[in-house]
Design a protein around this motif. Structure first.
Motif, short mmCIF file in Angstrom:
data_model
loop_
_atom_site.label_atom_id
_atom_site.label_comp_id
_atom_site.label_asym_id
_atom_site.label_seq_id
_atom_site.Cartn_x
_atom_site.Cartn_y
_atom_site.Cartn_z
N ALA A 59 0.79 -1.24 0.03
CA ALA A 59 0.10 -0.10 0.14
C ALA A 59 0.79 1.37 -0.20
CB ALA A 59 -1.00 -0.10 1.21
N ASP A 60 2.12 1.15 0.55
CA ASP A 60 2.84 2.46 0.63
C ASP A 60 4.25 2.21 -0.38
OD1 ASP A 60 3.95 0.29 2.18
OD2 ASP A 60 4.85 1.54 3.68
N CYS A 61 4.03 1.44 -1.43
CA CYS A 61 5.12 1.33 -2.17
C CYS A 61 5.56 2.51 -3.02
CB CYS A 61 4.75 0.33 -3.17
SG CYS A 61 3.50 0.58 -4.44
N GLU A 62 6.87 2.72 -3.08
CA GLU A 62 7.78 3.67 -3.66
C GLU A 62 8.45 3.31 -4.97
OE1 GLU A 62 7.30 7.00 -2.71
OE2 GLU A 62 6.19 6.52 -0.87
N PHE A 63 8.45 4.18 -5.87
CA PHE A 63 9.28 3.87 -7.26
C PHE A 63 9.82 5.19 -7.49
CE2 PHE A 63 9.97 4.79 -11.51
CZ PHE A 63 10.65 3.53 -12.07
N THR A 64 11.47 5.09 -7.83
CA THR A 64 12.22 6.09 -7.99
C THR A 64 12.81 5.85 -9.50
OG1 THR A 64 12.58 6.47 -5.51
CG2 THR A 64 13.96 7.55 -7.33
N ALA A 95 15.40 -10.74 0.19
CA ALA A 95 14.46 -9.62 0.18
C ALA A 95 14.76 -8.44 -1.16
CB ALA A 95 14.53 -8.60 1.40
N ASP A 96 15.76 -8.66 -1.91
CA ASP A 96 16.33 -7.65 -2.64
C ASP A 96 16.58 -8.43 -4.24
OD1 ASP A 96 16.20 -5.08 -1.43
OD2 ASP A 96 17.62 -6.18 -0.32
N VAL A 97 16.23 -8.06 -5.48
CA VAL A 97 16.25 -8.50 -6.49
C VAL A 97 17.15 -7.36 -7.49
CG1 VAL A 97 15.42 -9.72 -8.48
CG2 VAL A 97 14.45 -9.97 -6.34
N ILE A 98 18.08 -7.69 -8.19
CA ILE A 98 18.48 -6.84 -9.20
C ILE A 98 18.32 -7.36 -10.41
CG2 ILE A 98 20.54 -5.54 -10.09
CD1 ILE A 98 19.72 -4.39 -7.23
N VAL A 103 19.57 -1.20 -18.28
CA VAL A 103 18.95 -0.58 -17.31
C VAL A 103 19.13 -1.57 -15.86
CG1 VAL A 103 16.72 -0.29 -16.28
CG2 VAL A 103 17.08 0.18 -18.67
N ALA A 104 19.45 -1.13 -14.87
CA ALA A 104 19.34 -1.78 -13.47
C ALA A 104 18.18 -1.14 -12.79
CB ALA A 104 20.61 -1.27 -12.86
N ASN A 105 17.26 -2.47 -12.30
CA ASN A 105 16.15 -2.29 -11.42
C ASN A 105 16.39 -2.87 -10.13
OD1 ASN A 105 13.56 -3.27 -10.55
ND2 ASN A 105 12.68 -2.37 -12.24
N TRP A 106 16.29 -2.24 -9.13
CA TRP A 106 16.35 -2.83 -7.80
C TRP A 106 14.99 -2.91 -7.29
CZ3 TRP A 106 16.33 0.03 -2.82
CH2 TRP A 106 16.39 -0.43 -1.94
N THR A 107 14.60 -4.17 -6.97
CA THR A 107 13.20 -4.34 -6.48
C THR A 107 13.17 -4.84 -4.82
OG1 THR A 107 12.25 -4.98 -8.73
CG2 THR A 107 11.11 -5.53 -6.87
N HIS A 108 12.81 -4.21 -4.10
CA HIS A 108 12.78 -4.62 -2.52
C HIS A 108 11.51 -4.99 -2.12
CE1 HIS A 108 14.18 -4.73 1.60
NE2 HIS A 108 12.99 -4.26 1.83
N LEU A 166 5.34 -8.56 -0.79
CA LEU A 166 4.97 -7.54 -1.37
C LEU A 166 6.09 -6.43 -1.77
CD1 LEU A 166 2.00 -6.43 0.83
CD2 LEU A 166 1.70 -7.71 -1.33
N ILE A 167 6.05 -5.75 -3.13
CA ILE A 167 7.03 -4.92 -3.39
C ILE A 167 6.83 -3.65 -2.56
CG2 ILE A 167 7.63 -3.38 -5.25
CD1 ILE A 167 6.93 -5.43 -7.30
N THR A 168 7.97 -3.04 -1.95
CA THR A 168 7.78 -1.99 -1.13
C THR A 168 8.64 -0.98 -1.99
OG1 THR A 168 9.52 -2.53 0.16
CG2 THR A 168 7.56 -3.03 1.09
N ARG A 169 9.52 -1.11 -2.37
CA ARG A 169 10.28 -0.07 -3.08
C ARG A 169 10.92 -0.67 -4.45
NH1 ARG A 169 12.88 0.23 1.81
NH2 ARG A 169 14.58 -0.90 1.21
N VAL A 170 11.02 0.19 -5.63
CA VAL A 170 11.63 -0.10 -6.79
C VAL A 170 12.51 1.22 -7.03
CG1 VAL A 170 11.54 -0.58 -9.39
CG2 VAL A 170 9.94 -1.96 -7.68
N GLN A 171 14.03 0.80 -7.47
CA GLN A 171 14.75 1.85 -7.96
C GLN A 171 15.25 1.53 -9.22
OE1 GLN A 171 16.72 2.84 -3.92
NE2 GLN A 171 16.99 4.72 -4.79
#
Length: 120
Positions: free
Chosen positions: A34-39, A75-78, A93-98, A103-108
């Motif tokens: 619910a509070d996921c963030e993408f940067t 917990a982390d996937v690149i 592209v490098a995609n870091w998914t936490h 549940l996905i909480t962050r993607v950078q």
């Protein structure tokens, strides 16, 4: 929020890319916190609605997406992939998914956008 099926962080990252390639994020939505963030290079998003809107926008302009490597731990996937957009040459592209509690909480995401911007 609970999901119908428990997936590992790696499987969730694979689903993320699969949905992007299909340009359909219905299967991914239940895996967004619910509070996921993408940067990323082209913007940020907070919450599932903004997150999915941004992904849909990127997917609409995607010509190709080729995964080169995926590395995962608890917990982390690149995911390293080549992204073709708007007729520009594919860009690395490098995609870091936490992922927390399934549940996905962050993607950078990071990449050099110059060729994509030049192709506009």
């Amino acid at each position: 929020m609970t999901t119908a099926q428990t997936l590992t962080p790696r499987q969730i990252a694979e689903l993320y890319v699969d949905c992007w390639e299909r340009k359909d994020f219905t299967d991914l939505a239940p895996y967004l916190a619910a509070d996921c963030e993408f940067t990323g290079v082209f913007g940020t998003a907070s919450g599932p609605d903004e997150f999915l809107a941004g992904l849909k926008g990127m997917a609409a302009g995607t010509d190709s997406l080729v995964v080169r490597k995926r590395l995962a731990d608890d917990a982390d996937v690149i995911t390293w992939f080549d992204l073709g957009m708007g007729g520009a040459p594919a860009t690395a592209v490098a995609n870091w998914t936490h992922v927390e509690n399934g549940l996905i909480t962050r993607v950078q995401v990071t990449f050099d956008p110059r060729e994509m911007l030049a192709a506009r």
